[in-house]
Write a protein that holds these residues in place. Structure first.
Motif: not given
Length: 392
Positions: A275-281, A379-387
């Protein structure tokens, strides 16, 4: 004799600072835990209170949650490690018992080699942590420091690097808020170094046990080439293989025990880190897209870097344990087992059969620690960031 008190000297010092050394718990360490965990919690609480006094736009929510999720990593780690402190103490005592049984100078040298690896990692992590804290504090105070150094007599609107609501006049009590934030950063850094270094050192010692098992297998089979009385040779071969199997089983047992004790902590950390990786990206992308102040991108970038590094190291350790277990069975296959007596060949075949099942560390039955898992999480973090970005 191998003393874990000496081997874990630096880890012991770091854990004592935050009251988490398992072998030394008292009323003082309990007070340390309550005091330090309260400070860490305030770092999250005062960010949540910003929702009360500010307009909650999507950008604002992302900005707050990106830092809260990162801060939560350290609260989870600190709290759950403390709750498992007795289990950690028991595991260290079991590891010490295993080390006490190691008498051969070559095997002691193997354990010392892996202890050196653990010391180098902890030292490198400590240096990285000190540099990060120093840089973080400089950035936190940078606007005020530059104003003093440059003797600028112009009124500036100073603000915190994170959006936090203390319900006080932040212009008037700015330095008090900055000191509070700096203390939180220091505690988080020590928590990351101390707990991460301790777990790495523990797993390095179990890797050493796997290596010793391989060493004993080699020595046992080599005995067959010696010219000796047949009955004595047979006893030595059997004794060597049995001792190799015993320490291998102990290594697997200690690894699985530790993994089971910290499973809840690891599961929570994986979820929060993704979650932190997705949000910070997403936060970095927002700042770059809106052409905001470039200084605002610094902390999200640091958060992303630390999160990715921590995820990589955790999965690398799990992969290393799997590889060491596989190396044992590769050693069994490579030795001259065909020259050993028939009963020894049968015993070795049982070992080879056991090696067909890969030894792994799993978390909740969902995540299997490995470099492949690290790639999947990123890869999952980047996917969540994209969504999330597409939903805005």
């Amino acid at each position: 004799m191998i003393s874990l008190g000496t081997h874990f000297k630096l880890n012991r010092f770091l854990l004592l600072i935050i009251g988490l050394w398992p072998m030394q718990q008292s009323n003082l360490t309990r007070f340390q835990f309550i005091f330090l965990s309260s400070i860490l919690m305030t770092g999250i609480l005062f960010q949540f209170t910003a929702f009360i006094t500010s307009k909650c736009t999507s950008d604002f929510v992302v900005k707050i949650l990106s830092s809260i999720s990162f801060f939560s990593i350290f609260v989870i780690k600190y709290t759950l490690f403390y709750l498992n402190i007795e289990a950690m103490k028991d595991l260290l005592m079991q590891l010490q018992d295993v080390c006490n049984e190691i008498k051969d100078k070559n095997e002691i040298a193997i354990m010392k080699e892996y202890n050196c690896n653990a010391k180098r990692f902890t030292t490198a992590l400590t240096i990285f942590g000190i540099c990060s804290v120093f840089a973080g504090i400089i950035v936190i105070f940078c606007s005020s420091i530059f104003s003093i150094l440059l003797s600028i007599n112009v009124t500036h609107s100073h603000h915190l690097p994170f959006t936090m609501e203390y319900f006080i006049d932040q212009e008037k009590y700015l330095y008090l808020a900055l000191v509070h934030l700096s203390v939180i950063v220091c505690i988080e850094a020590i928590t990351m170094i101390a707990i991460g270094g301790m777990l790495f050192a523990y797993f390095q010692h179990t890797c050493g046990m796997f290596k010793i098992s391989s060493h004993r297998i080699k020595c046992a089979v080599l005995i067959n080439t010696l010219e000796d009385i047949k009955s004595q040779k047979m006893n030595l071969i059997l004794k060597g293989i049995i001792s190799a199997i015993n320490i291998h089983r102990q290594a697997m047992k200690l690894t699985k025990l530790l993994a089971s004790k910290i499973e809840k902590m690891l599961f929570c950390l994986i979820i929060v880190e993704v979650l932190a990786l997705s949000l910070n990206l997403l936060r970095i992308f927002q700042i770059a897209s809106y052409k905001a102040d470039i200084k605002e991108i610094l902390f999200p970038f640091i958060f992303v870097t630390i999160t990715v590094l921590y995820m990589f190291v955790a999965n690398y350790v799990a992969q290393d344990l799997t590889d060491h277990n596989s190396d044992l069975f590769a050693t069994v296959y490579d030795v001259q087992w065909h020259e050993a007596p028939l009963y020894v060949q049968k015993l070795i075949l049982f070992l080879l059969q056991k090696g067909t099942k890969e030894f792994t560390i799993s978390v909740g039955g969902l995540f299997v620690g490995s470099l492949e898992c690290f790639a999947t999480l990123v890869k999952a973090s980047v996917s969540y960031f994209t969504v999330i970005y597409s939903m805005q």
